[in-house]
Design an enzyme around this catalytic site. Structure first.
Site, short mmCIF file in Angstrom:
data_model
loop_
_atom_site.label_atom_id
_atom_site.label_comp_id
_atom_site.label_asym_id
_atom_site.label_seq_id
_atom_site.Cartn_x
_atom_site.Cartn_y
_atom_site.Cartn_z
N ASP A 401 -71.74 9.20 14.75
CA ASP A 401 -71.58 9.06 16.21
C ASP A 401 -72.93 8.65 16.79
O ASP A 401 -73.98 9.22 16.45
CB ASP A 401 -71.12 10.36 16.83
N LEU A 402 -72.94 7.63 17.69
CA LEU A 402 -74.18 7.15 18.29
C LEU A 402 -74.59 8.07 19.42
O LEU A 402 -73.79 8.48 20.26
CB LEU A 402 -73.98 5.73 18.81
N ASP A 443 -67.92 4.69 20.08
CA ASP A 443 -69.14 4.60 19.27
C ASP A 443 -69.07 5.54 18.07
O ASP A 443 -70.10 6.01 17.57
CB ASP A 443 -70.35 4.94 20.13
#
Length: 524
Positions: A401-402, A443
């Site tokens: 996950d960004l 994302d």
């Protein structure tokens, strides 16, 4: 084959004549019932053979009252024979002129009965012939050397619309209601084929067109010469099978094959190609004509590359090079059975599915892939994990996950956010190579790594990605706030897909809670 009981009437006062008749051995198939009378009673009207030795005024009148077809023998001296009129001779089968010896009677009786037997044999043989030819649906005829029809069967009469009495003894033009000029201008070869048979002196087979009462018909005709006892030609016999419907079916089949939009070929029971349509020449460089006569299995090996196994429905895929272009063909094989269920050949259809296969690949790709990042999507992730029993193997799931991705979207717009997602997808491919990588949504990403891995090996992969991400965004100031957090979960024999995702998500949450920009491995 037959059995006859002949009633023999001996009209005589001479017991020696009666004894001679009774002692005569019957011929094969015959039994004699000998009656002896000394006067002309009703037996004269029923007897099959009448031997008359009674000579008086009533004799001639009585002999005319014999049963029609009876063999009548008159035993008399020359003086009595002088009384006979020409019509009297018509009812007599033989005359024994007295005086004669006993051996003479036995000789004459033997010849008389042999003649009766010959007549019966001929009659039976004619019945055999008539019954046989009239039971056959094909046309049958016998001609003399001049071409006159001596005998025909019922099927022949139906074809020409005439009776046997009208046909027998007549020639070709009359029977078929045809003028000589019409015959010469048409495609008929009936008379010419007769000449060929007489010249060849053997059975010949012809394909003949005939104008019948039911319209033009196509016949497969067998004609043979007939010889007499001296091996001299005396005529011909012909048998014509009406194959019009078969010819029509063959023509219809050719039309169907010619107009089908794909290649079709047929084999016989020996596995040899016996027919093919014109489109075969478009797919296979050797052409339709060269295919016919080849062994089908051998032809497939030489012409169909990368052919898959025929499935339960009879389909397979293959490739063929047409010019410089490779085409995908869908092969369909279907055995052909006769009315008894015996395999008599094979039908093979080759359909060009190149465009279809390309469209299928595009559709499958679009359905399984994220359009922006070119990674697999969440839907295909579940299909992949349940296919080929992936969960029964060692599965290591990386949940990426960004961090701070929303700030980039809010500050620089979604186009910048898309640029980041494409960049991250590229880095994931570089890090995990050929492993299964998924954009879950937004994302968030998943990377599936198969095989047993130690925590150290999993850490190397996670750190490699985090490091490459930091190096990439270091060159772009507006992306400096970006980082990534990773949660890692490892499956065991009891882990299902959803549980593995929850475990990796739990590890990811812990990584974010501990400050982000790091990875965590899930442990119970």
């Amino acid at each position: 084959m037959y059995y006859y009981k002949l009633q023999v009437l001996v009209l005589t006062a001479d017991t020696a004549l009666t004894d001679t008749v009774k002692k005569l051995e019957p011929l094969a198939g015959f039994e004699y019932e000998v009656l002896c009378r000394q006067n002309f009673d009703v037996a004269v009207k029923t007897a099959d053979v009448v031997i008359c030795d009674l000579l008086n005024a009533e004799t001639l009148e009585a002999l005319h009252r014999c049963k029609p077809g009876a063999a009548v023998v008159l035993s008399a001296d020359a003086k009595f024979l002088e009384q006979l009129a020409p019509e009297d001779y018509n009812v007599l089968a033989d005359i024994w002129v007295k005086p004669y010896l006993g051996n003479f009677i036995r000789f004459k009786l033997r010849r008389l009965f042999e003649n009766i037997k010959n007549v019966r044999d001929c009659h039976l043989a004619e019945n055999y012939l008539n019954t046989t030819i009239n039971s056959i649906p094909s046309l049958i005829w016998f001609k003399d050397i001049r071409g006159a029809h001596l005998k025909v069967n019922d099927s022949f009469c139906r074809a020409v619309g005439k009776t046997k009495d009208d046909v027998e003894g007549r020639g070709h033009y009359y029977i078929w209601d045809m003028k000589k000029e019409e015959y010469e201008q048409g495609e008929y070869i009936c008379l010419e084929s007769e000449e060929i048979v007489l010249q060849e002196k053997k059975t010949c087979i012809f394909d003949e067109k005939v104008k019948t009462k039911h319209g033009m018909r196509q016949f497969k005709t067998y004609k043979s010469p007939i010889f007499d006892d001296n091996e001299q030609l005396i005529g011909t016999v012909g048998i014509a099978h009406d194959v019009t419907d078969l010819e029509n079916m063959g023509a219809e089949l050719e039309v169907i094959l010619r107009n089908l939009p794909f290649a079709v070929l047929l084999t016989n029971e020996a596995g040899k190609i016996i027919n093919a349509n014109d489109i075969c020449s478009q797919y296979f460089t050797e052409g339709k004509e060269a295919m016919i006569g080849q062994e089908y299995q051998q032809w497939k090996q030489q012409n169909l590359a990368d052919m898959s196994e025929i499935n339960a429905k009879g389909y397979a895929d293959a490739k063929v090079l047409v010019g410089r272009r490779e085409k995908n063909l869908e092969i369909y094989e279907k055995p052909i059975f006769d009315v008894f269920g015996t395999a008599v050949g094979m039908l093979c259809m080759c359909r060009d599915v190149t465009v279809e296969r390309q469209l299928e690949k595009k559709i499958i790709y679009s359905a399984n892939t994220d359009q922006l990042t070119d990674l697999y999507n969440r839907r295909y992730f579940y299909e992949y994990m349940t296919r080929n029993k992936i969960m029964s193997k060692h599965v290591n799931l990386f949940y990426i996950d960004l961090d701070n991705f929303k700030k980039i979207n809010d500050e620089y717009g979604h186009q910048a956010g898309d640029t980041v997602l494409v960049m991250v997808a590229k880095l994931l491919k570089q890090t995990f190579g050929a492993e299964f990588i998924v954009r879950v949504g937004g994302d968030e990403f998943l990377a599936v790594v198969l095989g047993s891995k130690t925590d150290a090996e999993l850490a190397i992969l996670a750190e490699r990605f985090l490091s490459s991400l930091q190096q990439t965004i270091a060159d772009n100031a507006k992306f400096s706030v970006l980082s990534a957090s990773i949660g890692i979960a490892v499956s065991n024999a009891l882990t299902d897909v959803d549980l593995l995702i929850r475990q990796s998500d739990s590890a990811l949450y812990e990584a974010k809670r501990n400050g982000k920009k790091q990875y965590k491995i899930y442990h119970k």
